[in-house]
Design a protein around this motif. Structure first.
Motif, PDB file in Angstrom:
ATOM      1  N   LEU A 186      30.992  42.416  39.083  1.00 44.62           N
ATOM      2  CA  LEU A 186      30.593  41.683  40.285  1.00 44.62           C
ATOM      3  C   LEU A 186      30.875  40.187  40.105  1.00 44.62           C
ATOM      4  O   LEU A 186      31.418  39.537  40.999  1.00 44.62           O
ATOM      5  N   ASP A 187      30.535  39.672  38.926  1.00 45.46           N
ATOM      6  CA  ASP A 187      30.771  38.249  38.645  1.00 45.46           C
ATOM      7  C   ASP A 187      32.245  37.904  38.762  1.00 45.46           C
ATOM      8  O   ASP A 187      32.614  36.942  39.417  1.00 45.46           O
ATOM      9  N   ILE A 188      33.075  38.710  38.119  1.00 43.14           N
ATOM     10  CA  ILE A 188      34.486  38.344  38.066  1.00 43.14           C
ATOM     11  C   ILE A 188      35.110  38.441  39.450  1.00 43.14           C
ATOM     12  O   ILE A 188      35.915  37.605  39.844  1.00 43.14           O
ATOM     13  N   SER A 189      34.689  39.436  40.239  1.00 45.15           N
ATOM     14  CA  SER A 189      35.298  39.529  41.561  1.00 45.15           C
ATOM     15  C   SER A 189      34.810  38.397  42.451  1.00 45.15           C
ATOM     16  O   SER A 189      35.545  37.878  43.282  1.00 45.15           O
ATOM     17  N   LYS A 190      33.584  37.967  42.224  1.00 42.35           N
ATOM     18  CA  LYS A 190      33.072  36.825  42.988  1.00 42.35           C
ATOM     19  C   LYS A 190      33.839  35.562  42.629  1.00 42.35           C
ATOM     20  O   LYS A 190      34.248  34.801  43.500  1.00 42.35           O
ATOM     21  N   ILE A 191      34.044  35.339  41.324  1.00 42.73           N
ATOM     22  CA  ILE A 191      34.728  34.107  40.917  1.00 42.73           C
ATOM     23  C   ILE A 191      36.151  34.129  41.454  1.00 42.73           C
ATOM     24  O   ILE A 191      36.644  33.151  42.014  1.00 42.73           O
ATOM     25  N   GLU A 192      36.818  35.279  41.307  1.00 39.38           N
ATOM     26  CA  GLU A 192      38.212  35.338  41.730  1.00 39.38           C
ATOM     27  C   GLU A 192      38.362  35.208  43.234  1.00 39.38           C
ATOM     28  O   GLU A 192      39.370  34.733  43.723  1.00 39.38           O
ATOM     29  N   ALA A 193      37.351  35.626  43.977  1.00 42.82           N
ATOM     30  CA  ALA A 193      37.427  35.471  45.428  1.00 42.82           C
ATOM     31  C   ALA A 193      36.942  34.076  45.832  1.00 42.82           C
ATOM     32  O   ALA A 193      36.827  33.776  47.009  1.00 42.82           O
ATOM     33  N   GLY A 194      36.651  33.232  44.836  1.00 40.21           N
ATOM     34  CA  GLY A 194      36.168  31.881  45.134  1.00 40.21           C
ATOM     35  C   GLY A 194      34.784  31.884  45.751  1.00 40.21           C
ATOM     36  O   GLY A 194      34.406  30.974  46.461  1.00 40.21           O
TER      37      GLY A 194
END
Ligand code: ADP
Length: 560
Positions: free
Chosen positions: A261-269
């Motif tokens: 969840l964290d990584i997809s949030k960061i990558e989606a800005g």
């Protein structure tokens, strides 16, 4: 006398000719620069038609785009009220022999209505509209004809001269490139729009899915713990063992879901950081106490090596804790005996800017040079037996790196097989000898971009994510200027602007509006110090800040 007069007449002729040529060149230059500035297809077409009509001293013009066997009117000048039916209708090319001829030959044509060669059908059309002369100019690119421009003079009028036709042809050729660019730009924008939409769906899906997964997982973790504690009655040792396996597998799964969840949030800005002023010492103590639990069964000593008086940093405490826990738990995983040292100090970076340097050093298995390259990429694991034994997703370090990036810092690794590892990262410090610019942006990435733009200049950027904090942050930091976005998820930038202007403490600090919305006039009327349309490039920002500094005669702080 006669030959003198002849020379004089010739001179006048030459003079008129060169004046005409000069005028043509300046028309061309002006049209070209305006065409280059117009990004949308409509903008390009309107600019072109307006310029061509005036350059050829004509009354009206239309632009037709070619697609297959038909042409579509894509623009008309002068605009006729709100009559949109004139634009967009698809016409059969075979009904317009003149246009067909121009497209086929790729040569312009000019004809007056009383020309006997003009077809009866065309003459009737022209006469009905009061047209005395028409020029039809192809818009060509090397790959073929994009369309034509039809330029009209109303009755009574002369036919277009060859010079005028040539000028129009040159303008149309210039425009062809601009039209192609605008089309590409529009296609790209549509694709970007679609991708954004997809990205939103993806994040939404991931957020929903991880929520859905977490709910049953919490039951598994919770109930296994309840039974383990004997709350539901006594259990055997074997049951205790099995339940403990269920419990830790559940915890493991939960960590992985949180990572994804964290990584997809960061990558989606979409990762929102809550920056505040934090003391690192308390954070160090709390993460070390967690780390102590991780090495309690191993002969590993934990050491803290940091001065008591570390400066305050501008950072998100939860995320700093997450970075440190990731590094410490990796160190704990890969160290069987010896020491794990958490160290911190203040230092200068390559550009002589102060920063905090934090490192986690272990005496564990180490990492071979060839495996260090992709270490910070998602899902990368060093394929050794130690890794397989300890498990993990390979997401920890990539999240750590992204979180360090979001703080404007850098991450690094130094390691050799058998020689232990040092993972280190930096957090930039607020500098006394720089002018502080407070940046309030809905998307933290934009503030971080400004931060990067201003590296090595007289300015430094302090980021604000929560729009509610702006006034408070301004009081605290006393910035020399504020850059303010207009579109926030829960409020409008103008509300913040008014709040700043209503407060005697913050009223005099210049505010630069940065927005995708075209609100230059409003910014001016409301008393903003400047307006920058997005996307903003580094020199746009720097020039604006320099201008604001000069305008307000702001002195550099001492030390510079
Ligand atoms: P994981 O969640 O699998 O640990 P990480 O991104 O945190 O993923 O780490 C990736 C890999 O880097 C690990 O699988 C391990 O091989 C290696 N690694 C990370 N930290 C250390 C360390 N302190 N010592 C040795 N190897 C490490």
């Amino acid at each position: 006398m006669a030959s003198q007069v002849a020379i004089a007449i010739r001179n006048v002729d030459l003079y008129t000719q060169s004046q005409q040529q000069l005028a043509n060149i300046s028309t061309l230059q002006e049209t070209t620069s305006q065409l280059n500035a117009a990004l949308t297809l409509d903008g390009v077409i309107n600019t072109l038609l307006a310029h061509i009509t005036s350059a050829a001293k004509a009354n009206s013009s239309s632009l037709f785009m070619l697609s297959g066997d038909s042409i579509t009117r894509a623009g008309i000048y002068p605009k006729r009220g709100t009559d949109t039916t004139l634009i967009g209708e698809s016409l059969l090319l075979s009904d317009y022999p003149l246009t067909q001829q121009v497209i086929k030959s790729q040569q312009p044509s000019a004809i007056s209505t009383d020309d006997p060669e003009l077809q009866e059908h065309a003459r009737k059309n022209f006469e009905a509209s009061g047209i005395a002369a028409n020029a039809t100019i192809p818009i060509s690119v090397p790959e073929g004809v994009l369309g034509v421009i039809s330029v009209n003079r109303n009755y009574p009028a002369e036919n277009f001269t060859q010079d005028e036709v040539n000028l129009m042809h040159t303008l149309a050729t210039q425009a062809a490139v601009a039209i192609q660019n605008a089309r590409l730009y529009e296609e790209q924008r549509e694709t970007a729009e679609k991708l954004r939409e997809l990205d939103k769906l993806k994040s939404q899906f991931l957020a929903n899915m991880s929520h859905e997964l977490r709910t049953p997982l919490n039951s598994i973790i919770g109930f296994s713990r309840v039974i383990m504690k004997g709350i539901d009655g006594p259990i055997t040792d074997l049951q205790q063992q099995d339940l403990s396996a269920i419990y830790s597998a559940g915890q493991h799964l939960l960590n992985m879901i949180n990572d994804i969840l964290d990584i997809s949030k960061i990558e989606a800005g979409k990762m929102e950081l809550a920056f505040e002023e934090i003391g690192l010492t308390q954070i160090f103590e709390s993460v070390l106490s967690t780390a102590r639990g991780l090495v309690k069964d191993k002969p590993v000593k934990l050491i803290l090596s940091a001065p008591e008086d570390l400066p305050i940093v501008h950072a998100d405490p939860t995320r700093i804790r997450q970075i440190l826990l990731n590094l410490l738990s990796n160190a704990a995983k890969f160290t069987d005996e010896g020491t794990i040292t958490l160290a911190a100090r203040e230092q200068l970076d390559a550009n002589d800017q102060p920063e905090i340097y934090i490192s986690v050093t272990d005496s564990g298995v180490g990492i071979a040079a060839e495996n260090q390259i992709d270490l910070f990429e998602p899902f990368t694991q060093v394929d050794g037996s130690a890794t397989r034994k300890t498990g993990g997703t390979g997401l920890g370090l990539s999240i750590t790196r992204l979180l360090v990036d979001l703080h404007g810092g850098k991450i690094d690794v130094q390691s050799s097989p058998g020689g232990g590892s040092t993972f280190s990262f930096t957090i930039p410090l607020i500098m006394k000898n720089k002018l502080t610019v407070l940046s309030a942006e809905a998307d933290i990435q934009v503030s971080l971009l400004y931060q990067r733009y201003l590296l090595g200049t007289d300015y430094q950027v302090v980021t604000i994510v929560q729009p509610g904090d702006v006034v408070e942050m301004v009081r605290e930091y006393r910035p020399f200027a504020i850059t303010l976005d207009l579109i926030f998820p829960d409020c409008d930038g103008w509300e913040i602007f008014e709040e700043l202007k209503a407060d005697a403490d913050t009223r005099d600090i210049p505010v630069i509006i940065c927005s995708v919305r075209d609100e230059q006039d409003k910014a001016h009327k409301m008393g903003a110090a400047g307006y920058l349309p997005k996307p903003i490039l580094s020199h746009d920002l720097l020039n604006m800040l320099n201008r604001v500094r000069d305008m307000h005669q702001i002195e550099m702080p001492p030390g510079k």
